[in-house]
Enzyme design. Structure first.
Site, PDB file in Angstrom:
ATOM      1  N   LYS A   1      -3.369  -6.675  15.826  1.00 41.30           N
ATOM      2  CA  LYS A   1      -3.377  -5.242  15.517  1.00 41.30           C
ATOM      3  C   LYS A   1      -4.782  -4.780  15.160  1.00 41.30           C
ATOM      4  O   LYS A   1      -5.424  -5.455  14.352  1.00 41.30           O
ATOM      5  CB  LYS A   1      -2.438  -5.007  14.340  1.00 41.30           C
ATOM      6  CG  LYS A   1      -2.400  -3.603  13.818  1.00 41.30           C
ATOM      7  CD  LYS A   1      -1.539  -3.515  12.612  1.00 41.30           C
ATOM      8  CE  LYS A   1      -1.631  -2.118  12.039  1.00 41.30           C
ATOM      9  NZ  LYS A   1      -1.113  -2.022  10.719  1.00 41.30           N
TER      10      LYS A   1
ATOM     11  N   ARG B   1     -10.429  -1.445   2.870  1.00 42.82           N
ATOM     12  CA  ARG B   1      -9.647  -2.672   3.002  1.00 42.82           C
ATOM     13  C   ARG B   1     -10.483  -3.839   3.551  1.00 42.82           C
ATOM     14  O   ARG B   1      -9.938  -4.842   4.011  1.00 42.82           O
ATOM     15  CB  ARG B   1      -8.444  -2.444   3.917  1.00 42.82           C
ATOM     16  CG  ARG B   1      -7.514  -1.315   3.500  1.00 42.82           C
ATOM     17  CD  ARG B   1      -6.083  -1.600   3.906  1.00 42.82           C
ATOM     18  NE  ARG B   1      -5.213  -0.446   3.983  1.00 42.82           N
ATOM     19  CZ  ARG B   1      -4.760   0.271   2.952  1.00 42.82           C
ATOM     20  NH1 ARG B   1      -5.142  -0.033   1.720  1.00 42.82           N
ATOM     21  NH2 ARG B   1      -3.946   1.290   3.141  1.00 42.82           N
TER      22      ARG B   1
ATOM     23  N   LYS C   1      -5.130  -8.897  11.799  1.00 39.38           N
ATOM     24  CA  LYS C   1      -5.111  -7.461  11.538  1.00 39.38           C
ATOM     25  C   LYS C   1      -6.499  -7.035  11.095  1.00 39.38           C
ATOM     26  O   LYS C   1      -7.018  -7.519  10.087  1.00 39.38           O
ATOM     27  CB  LYS C   1      -4.074  -7.132  10.453  1.00 39.38           C
ATOM     28  CG  LYS C   1      -4.059  -5.661  10.081  1.00 39.38           C
ATOM     29  CD  LYS C   1      -2.935  -5.311   9.133  1.00 39.38           C
ATOM     30  CE  LYS C   1      -3.046  -3.858   8.715  1.00 39.38           C
ATOM     31  NZ  LYS C   1      -1.989  -3.470   7.779  1.00 39.38           N
TER      32      LYS C   1
ATOM     33  N   CYS D   1       0.797  -1.233   0.000  1.00 44.12           N
ATOM     34  CA  CYS D   1       0.000   0.000   0.000  1.00 44.12           C
ATOM     35  C   CYS D   1       0.828   1.282   0.000  1.00 44.12           C
ATOM     36  O   CYS D   1       0.384   2.300  -0.508  1.00 44.12           O
ATOM     37  CB  CYS D   1      -1.009   0.013   1.146  1.00 44.12           C
ATOM     38  SG  CYS D   1      -0.277  -0.189   2.762  1.00 44.12           S
TER      39      CYS D   1
ATOM     40  N   SER E   1      -1.394   3.976  15.284  1.00 45.61           N
ATOM     41  CA  SER E   1      -1.309   5.430  15.162  1.00 45.61           C
ATOM     42  C   SER E   1      -2.495   6.159  15.794  1.00 45.61           C
ATOM     43  O   SER E   1      -2.322   7.189  16.444  1.00 45.61           O
ATOM     44  CB  SER E   1      -1.177   5.808  13.689  1.00 45.61           C
ATOM     45  OG  SER E   1      -2.263   5.306  12.933  1.00 45.61           O
TER      46      SER E   1
HETATM   47  C1  PBG Z   1       0.271  -1.250   5.923  1.00 44.30           C
HETATM   48  C2  PBG Z   1       0.205  -0.921   7.380  1.00 44.30           C
HETATM   49  C3  PBG Z   1      -0.745  -0.123   8.045  1.00 44.30           C
HETATM   50  C4  PBG Z   1      -0.324  -0.065   9.359  1.00 44.30           C
HETATM   51  C5  PBG Z   1       0.816  -0.840   9.479  1.00 44.30           C
HETATM   52  N1  PBG Z   1       1.116  -1.367   8.244  1.00 44.30           N
HETATM   53  C6  PBG Z   1      -1.905   0.644   7.536  1.00 44.30           C
HETATM   54  C7  PBG Z   1      -3.066  -0.027   6.933  1.00 44.30           C
HETATM   55  O1  PBG Z   1      -3.200  -1.250   6.951  1.00 44.30           O
HETATM   56  O2  PBG Z   1      -3.857   0.718   6.381  1.00 44.30           O
HETATM   57  C8  PBG Z   1      -1.016   0.737  10.443  1.00 44.30           C
HETATM   58  C9  PBG Z   1      -0.163   1.157  11.574  1.00 44.30           C
HETATM   59  C10 PBG Z   1      -0.722   2.244  12.413  1.00 44.30           C
HETATM   60  O3  PBG Z   1      -1.862   2.707  12.261  1.00 44.30           O
HETATM   61  O4  PBG Z   1       0.025   2.678  13.299  1.00 44.30           O
HETATM   62  N2  PBG Z   1      -0.621  -2.245   5.532  1.00 44.30           N
HETATM   63 ZN    ZN Z   2      -0.885  -2.332   3.301  1.00 42.71          ZN
END
Ligand code: PBG
Ligand code: ZN
Length: 330
Positions: free
Chosen positions: A253, A222, A200, A125, A279
């Protein structure tokens, strides 16, 4: 074990002094259980603060090793790298270039911090112009699972060649752990560990990260690859599958809204378990603290302790530097 009741038993007896409380404390944080996430961008001399993540920066390759040295000095032993490439396209072709952004950062950090554990996030991504974690096909366009595996495996192998210690696939394609394991083994990296983002979830808590990495999907969402937040049992199927494909370490996560999942996986999996304090979780603490509404140090250490108490051996967290500093101060 039958316990006596009150007044024979008085729980407050063990809470009377700080020394006593410390003696009976069940969960301890140490800086070496934190993984510090770092964003790397093209250019030189860049330290660009991320508006929705105060205290977090996009670093150019020449600056990122400074933070790594600081982290090492505070007892942090590992970082996870996210790359924002020079250019994006439909295939994410910058993801596996030998001179790609993460590959360059690996070389520079390795030279300055030889013993720091370098984890790289493997996903498409950040590298695709459409912002999805895999390749697109069909009408209407959708993420095409199996062709994506080849790209992810190439990215992982490229990170291994560039000097990573661990790769962490975060894309949520089916079969990616197996595909990456096969590519690593075939490339002479059979000793190389995989930390799988196994459970995730499709989460609103990734908002600030997507600003930071410029990786929001250009259309759609997603939900066809990341998990539904409503599902608990499904997380165990994802974990079982990744273990069967060769994952050495497992991640859940986000962390805070998914403490039950961390606990479920802990009860199931005897290997190393990580949780990602993402985040949006960080942004909420920083925003409330900036307003004077909460005590940042207290809330952060409470949060990290609770993630560990739920069953995580390690925590990926943007609070890592602050938390390590606070732990050192005692
Ligand atoms: C990429 C990825 C993401 C995060 C870690 N690797 C974003 C997503 O899946 O959109 C999120 C980490 C965070 O929010 O701190 N796939
Ligand atoms: Zn990604």
């Amino acid at each position: 074990m039958p316990a006596p009741g009150f007044p024979t038993l008085r729980m407050r007896r063990l809470r009377r002094t700080a020394a006593l409380r410390e003696m009976v404390r069940e969960t301890w944080l140490r800086p070496s259980m934190f993984v510090l996430p770092l964003f790397v961008v093209p250019g030189t001399g860049v330290a660009d603060e991320i508006p929705s993540m105060p205290g977090q920066f996009r670093w150019s390759v020449d600056r990122v090793a400074d933070v790594c040295e600081e982290a090492w000095g505070l007892g942090i032993r590992s970082v996870i790298l996210f790359g924002i490439p020079e250019a994006k396209d439909a295939r994410g072709s910058h993801a596996d270039r030998p001179d790609g952004i993460v590959q360059q950062a690996l070389a520079v950090i390795r030279a300055r911090c030889p013993d720091l554990l370098l984890i790289t996030d493997v996903c498409l991504c950040e590298y695709t112009d459409h912002g999805h974690c895999g390749l697109l096909a069909g009408d209407p366009l959708d993420v095409d699972n199996d062709p994506s595996l080849e790209r992810l495996a190439a990215e992982a192998l490229s990170h291994a060649h560039a000097g990573a210690d661990v790769i962490a696939p975060s894309d949520m394609m089916d079969g990616r752990v197996g595909a990456i394991r096969a590519a690593l083994d075939g490339g002479g990296f059979d000793h190389f560990p995989i930390l799988s983002y196994a459970a995730k979830y499709a989460s609103g808590y990734y908002g600030p990260f997507r600003d930071a990495a410029d990786s929001a999907p250009a259309f759609g969402d997603r939900n066809s690859y990341q998990m539904d937040p409503a599902n608990r049992r499904e997380a165990l199927r994802e974990v079982d599958l990744d273990i069967s494909e060769g994952a050495d370490m497992i991640m859940v996560k986000p962390a805070l809204a998914y403490m039950d999942i961390i606990r479920d996986v802990r009860e199931r999996w005897t290997g190393p378990l990580f949780a990602y304090n993402v985040s949006g979780e960080y942004a909420m603490v920083k925003a409330a603290a900036a307003n004077g509404w909460i005590d940042e140090r207290r809330v952060t250490l409470e949060t990290l302790t609770s993630i560990a108490r739920a069953g995580a051996d390690g925590i990926l967290t943007y609070h890592a530097l602050d938390a390590a500093r606070w732990l050192k101060e005692g």
